[in-house]
Design an enzyme around this catalytic site. Sequence first.
Site, short mmCIF file in Angstrom:
data_model
loop_
_atom_site.label_atom_id
_atom_site.label_comp_id
_atom_site.label_asym_id
_atom_site.label_seq_id
_atom_site.Cartn_x
_atom_site.Cartn_y
_atom_site.Cartn_z
CG ASP A 36 -4.04 -0.64 -3.74
OD1 ASP A 36 -4.56 0.42 -4.15
OD2 ASP A 36 -4.69 -1.60 -3.30
CD GLU B 119 -5.61 -7.93 -4.05
OE1 GLU B 119 -6.58 -7.59 -4.76
OE2 GLU B 119 -5.06 -7.18 -3.21
CE LYS C 131 -3.86 -2.30 0.22
NZ LYS C 131 -4.99 -2.13 -0.71
#
Lengths: 429, 429
Positions: A244, A380, A216
């Site tokens: 992300d 994922e 992230k």
Amino acid sequence: MATTITAVDVHDVRFPTAEAGDGSDSINRGDYSATYVELQTSSGVVGSGLTFTNGRGNELTCGAVRALSHHLVGLSLEGLDQVAFFRSLTADPQVRWLGPEKGVIHMAAGAMVNAVWDLRARLAGKPMWRFLSEMDTDELVNSVDFRHISDAITPDEARSILDKGRDGYGERLALLQDQGFPSYTTSVGWLGYPDEKVRDLTRAAYAEGWRAMKMKVGGEIDDDVRRARLIRSEIGPDALLMMDANQIWDVDEAIANMERLAEADPYWIEEPTHADDVLGHARIASALASRGIRVATGEVAANRVIFKQLLQAEAIRVCQIDACRVAGVNEVLSILLMAAKFGVPVCPHSGGVGLCEYVQHLAIFDFLRVGTSLDGRMVEYVDHLHEHFVDPVSVRGGRYLLPTAPGYSVAMKPSSVAEFSFPEGPAWR
Amino acid sequence: MATTITAVDVHDVRFPTAEAGDGSDSINRGDYSATYVELQTSSGVVGSGLTFTNGRGNELTCGAVRALSHHLVGLSLEGLDQVAFFRSLTADPQVRWLGPEKGVIHMAAGAMVNAVWDLRARLAGKPMWRFLSEMDTDELVNSVDFRHISDAITPDEARSILDKGRDGYGERLALLQDQGFPSYTTSVGWLGYPDEKVRDLTRAAYAEGWRAMKMKVGGEIDDDVRRARLIRSEIGPDALLMMDANQIWDVDEAIANMERLAEADPYWIEEPTHADDVLGHARIASALASRGIRVATGEVAANRVIFKQLLQAEAIRVCQIDACRVAGVNEVLSILLMAAKFGVPVCPHSGGVGLCEYVQHLAIFDFLRVGTSLDGRMVEYVDHLHEHFVDPVSVRGGRYLLPTAPGYSVAMKPSSVAEFSFPEGPAWR
């Protein structure tokens, strides 16, 4: 004898995940939850579907299921007109105003549409990927609502893609049965984890065989850069590192930040800006193309019309379908077909509650009948909450093994539903 | 002494309009309803806000208000950080997943944000248009959340627009006080009305002074053409005829149908296709430009990011803000500013329940401080349900007269709330 739906049961199921920082990113922080739908039927077979939510507000998607459930009660599966069925849930002339085709009502429709498909696959005795992959081309095409996407794909184009998907089917199936479906892990780099935890998880994942990992970003950019360096130093130059941002950035900010993060050689940047911003994604994609960074998005793309535009505008090079943000199998079919036509690989969004269970079927079907390639395709994987499912995913060495049980794999264990029902379950008392 | 919000009351109010065909179009058919919010406060002044819905599912927006109400209870209006306040309702880290910023949760946020602004205007003793128009430029700019729109408008650009809006303010205000705000009527051509009723209503409207009228299209094209001819023959060549397809068409279908309807010289085509389809609207706009037909949309545009793109893509020549589809005054401000920067006139969507009451204030403020022109500006008018409001709109000879009572004009009569509360009110028993 035809199976008729006799009742729609809905459960507000919530898991207390927020405290541990699992699932934390730059925008979302909550208790992973599911609006869990069970269709009771005249034949005794139960159809299961769910939509994933983030804690507070799960009662709204449950309420939306109730507001739409009269469209399913009494429905017979025999000779069901798929477009009429789909529109009954997505274009109810009163409820549509609350979207249209987005957010609470569309996610509820997704859970319900999927429950009907789960039921059909169970009645056929096939796992969903096989049920779809062995389906006649015409039946698949007739399951797609082309309204509002006919400028991007026609029924004839869809038919042609699906017919071509019969060539080499057996070889592709044998390949999957032998090797499983490629995957990547998101369990290493949640924003709420301290550096040491990220390092330990990255090492463990690499040792388990993962060669593609997602982190992230979207915190302080210096922190993002430090964490990216840390992960890259652990996985070496050849493994893939995805990033992300969960929509936190503005368009120009996304470009500037990814220019700094480019040193860690990211494979893609996912959700660089607001999910509705097709033109913004296109600008970011164009700006980052020379650095080899792909733009990926889709988990929060509201419907097929947003996906259509992302593809038309060349805004994405990775199409991240979600199984239950859009209105279930019918709508996902339309997105898979558009992605194939536009030549963009599909890498489903997963994690959450039951999303891995769902999307493995879609990725396998896409490979067998639609996209027909594994090039750039990965599902994922997040190692959370699988223990609550009757038929959980099986992942080995970074690959999903083919599901074999009939249905769509999101039936939850009755004990889990009871324990985590909100607010009356023992976990919440 | 600072005013503090002590409670958030929400009412599920529904009017049985479906039966008469009022409000019927190619997509929507239902009972006009409102999620009606009342903020109780320490000072005893009540703030009112609502979002408009279409019957079934109004309980969902009511539920979303409840899910978000803890952000308002205890809130003090003194020194309120407007962006933090706005994001508390639109970017709640759990509830945001159910949008983001769209549909049920965003409409609920719209009702709540507007209730807070109503409260502020009442405490200041000013009608909303005056409260906004007399506000310092910095306070207005600080009320806008520029996240995700900074590639289209910056705070400095907004400041410059609002500062320029001070020039000629007095003259513009005098003009409005003298003549009212231009308007058009949608009461003549609902899709559910037979031809004779359309003819009678058109004649009556023309006699009342209306020189701009809107009809619904999107039924059988031959019917649409016949009705368009009928209305055009009644109003003569000079009055404006607008058409509204309520999203029923695909992109190519919209172009083809409007080429047929062009014979009736439509001023604009509203919602020619799906509300999320920015690129589709752009294609339609480009195809119809040579025929002088404008593309208009916005009543179902989910948020400022969709409006941003409609403007960036030159997809609209008429910007139809809605007062409560987006998250209230703060978000509308951002859209008015973008429309002014891009040079696109704002013609608010209205009708429904309380929408006329709301948007008159926004159109007046836009003229006084933002867009500063009446060229191509009209507020929609529909003659439904005004009797339920404490301070209803006043329209004469096709123009809205300036509201004078403090607040945002959507406070409902307690007797109406009691009568039409669903399902317990006498009207529904």
